[in-house]
Design a protein around this motif. Structure first.
Motif, PDB file in Angstrom:
ATOM      1  N   GLY A  49      58.540  15.158  28.459  1.00  0.00           N
ATOM      2  CA  GLY A  49      58.558  14.967  26.732  1.00  0.00           C
ATOM      3  C   GLY A  49      58.028  16.259  26.252  1.00  0.00           C
ATOM      4  O   GLY A  49      57.698  17.081  26.625  1.00  0.00           O
ATOM      5  N   MET A  50      58.054  16.173  24.705  1.00  0.00           N
ATOM      6  CA  MET A  50      57.703  16.792  23.723  1.00  0.00           C
ATOM      7  C   MET A  50      56.432  16.566  23.064  1.00  0.00           C
ATOM      8  O   MET A  50      56.253  15.452  22.599  1.00  0.00           O
ATOM      9  CB  MET A  50      58.818  17.359  22.772  1.00  0.00           C
ATOM     10  N   ASP A  51      55.467  17.605  22.926  1.00  0.00           N
ATOM     11  CA  ASP A  51      54.494  17.446  22.052  1.00  0.00           C
ATOM     12  C   ASP A  51      55.008  17.303  20.555  1.00  0.00           C
ATOM     13  O   ASP A  51      55.792  18.027  20.048  1.00  0.00           O
ATOM     14  CB  ASP A  51      53.668  18.810  22.167  1.00  0.00           C
ATOM     15  N   ARG A  52      54.466  16.125  20.185  1.00  0.00           N
ATOM     16  CA  ARG A  52      55.038  15.720  18.813  1.00  0.00           C
ATOM     17  C   ARG A  52      53.892  16.134  17.648  1.00  0.00           C
ATOM     18  O   ARG A  52      54.237  16.067  16.351  1.00  0.00           O
ATOM     19  CB  ARG A  52      55.036  14.072  18.782  1.00  0.00           C
ATOM     20  N   GLU A  53      52.832  16.393  17.977  1.00  0.00           N
ATOM     21  CA  GLU A  53      51.872  16.938  16.960  1.00  0.00           C
ATOM     22  C   GLU A  53      52.127  17.784  15.948  1.00  0.00           C
ATOM     23  O   GLU A  53      51.965  17.619  14.784  1.00  0.00           O
ATOM     24  CB  GLU A  53      50.460  17.618  17.913  1.00  0.00           C
ATOM     25  N   PRO A  54      52.987  19.225  16.434  1.00  0.00           N
ATOM     26  CA  PRO A  54      53.346  19.863  15.379  1.00  0.00           C
ATOM     27  C   PRO A  54      54.466  19.316  14.136  1.00  0.00           C
ATOM     28  O   PRO A  54      54.710  19.718  12.948  1.00  0.00           O
ATOM     29  CB  PRO A  54      54.578  21.022  15.973  1.00  0.00           C
ATOM     30  N   PHE A  55      55.148  18.229  14.602  1.00  0.00           N
ATOM     31  CA  PHE A  55      55.936  17.494  13.611  1.00  0.00           C
ATOM     32  C   PHE A  55      55.326  16.313  12.938  1.00  0.00           C
ATOM     33  O   PHE A  55      55.735  16.000  11.902  1.00  0.00           O
ATOM     34  CB  PHE A  55      57.079  16.633  14.481  1.00  0.00           C
ATOM     35  N   GLU A  56      53.951  16.070  13.063  1.00  0.00           N
ATOM     36  CA  GLU A  56      53.265  15.404  12.359  1.00  0.00           C
ATOM     37  C   GLU A  56      52.267  15.822  11.318  1.00  0.00           C
ATOM     38  O   GLU A  56      51.669  15.180  10.500  1.00  0.00           O
ATOM     39  CB  GLU A  56      52.678  14.232  13.163  1.00  0.00           C
ATOM     40  N   GLU A  71      59.608  24.933  24.098  1.00  0.00           N
ATOM     41  CA  GLU A  71      58.809  24.566  25.359  1.00  0.00           C
ATOM     42  C   GLU A  71      59.463  23.326  25.855  1.00  0.00           C
ATOM     43  O   GLU A  71      59.674  23.290  27.326  1.00  0.00           O
ATOM     44  CB  GLU A  71      57.471  24.240  25.046  1.00  0.00           C
ATOM     45  N   ALA A  72      59.951  22.389  25.243  1.00  0.00           N
ATOM     46  CA  ALA A  72      60.618  21.055  25.941  1.00  0.00           C
ATOM     47  C   ALA A  72      61.858  21.408  26.384  1.00  0.00           C
ATOM     48  O   ALA A  72      62.301  20.914  27.448  1.00  0.00           O
ATOM     49  CB  ALA A  72      60.713  20.022  24.577  1.00  0.00           C
ATOM     50  N   ALA A  73      62.614  22.221  25.917  1.00  0.00           N
ATOM     51  CA  ALA A  73      64.094  22.543  26.293  1.00  0.00           C
ATOM     52  C   ALA A  73      64.107  23.409  27.674  1.00  0.00           C
ATOM     53  O   ALA A  73      64.852  23.318  28.441  1.00  0.00           O
ATOM     54  CB  ALA A  73      64.762  23.347  25.135  1.00  0.00           C
ATOM     55  N   THR A  74      63.005  24.368  27.501  1.00  0.00           N
ATOM     56  CA  THR A  74      62.904  25.147  28.961  1.00  0.00           C
ATOM     57  C   THR A  74      62.161  24.572  29.851  1.00  0.00           C
ATOM     58  O   THR A  74      62.076  25.196  30.981  1.00  0.00           O
ATOM     59  CB  THR A  74      62.387  26.717  28.526  1.00  0.00           C
TER      60      THR A  74
END
Length: 118
Positions: A49-56, A71-74
């Motif tokens: 999964g992707m770290d959601r913190e930067p979006f919040e 990071e999530a894509a690669t």
């Protein structure tokens, strides 16, 4: 690789059978699912999964969000690089639409991933 086709979190049924996808469509679905999942959400692999913190965070840190998307894509070893990222925020619904151009590993082939919502 072949896998089941998933749209909006649901398995797709076509002509009374599960729809299957392969090649670039499967790779795009794999990356999309990794981005749409929150890191730590799946108990069998807490790194998925992707770290959601930067979006919040407030104020929105676009550079940190881009880094989390890359990071999530690669994380899928078949993706060599992210060539382009377009983010379109919808402040009314508090959603972010993402369009990405991904470069496959050891090729010049580009995969376009559109309509990813965070």
């Amino acid at each position: 690789m072949r896998t089941l086709k998933v749209t909006a979190g649901d398995l797709v049924i076509s002509n009374g059978d599960f729809a299957m996808i392969s090649d670039n469509e499967e790779l795009a679905q794999s990356v999309r699912m990794n981005i749409e999942a929150a890191k730590g959400e799946w108990f069998l692999d807490e790194e998925y999964g992707m770290d959601r913190e930067p979006f919040e965070e407030k104020p929105f840190n676009e550079e940190a969000a881009r880094l989390a998307l890359v990071e999530a894509a690669t994380a899928d070893e078949r993706i060599e690089a992210v060539a382009e990222i377009e983010m379109t925020p919808d402040f009314k619904t508090r959603r972010l639409k993402v369009r990405m151009e991904l470069t496959k590993l050891n090729t010049d082939e580009t995969i376009v991933l559109e309509g990813v919502e965070i």
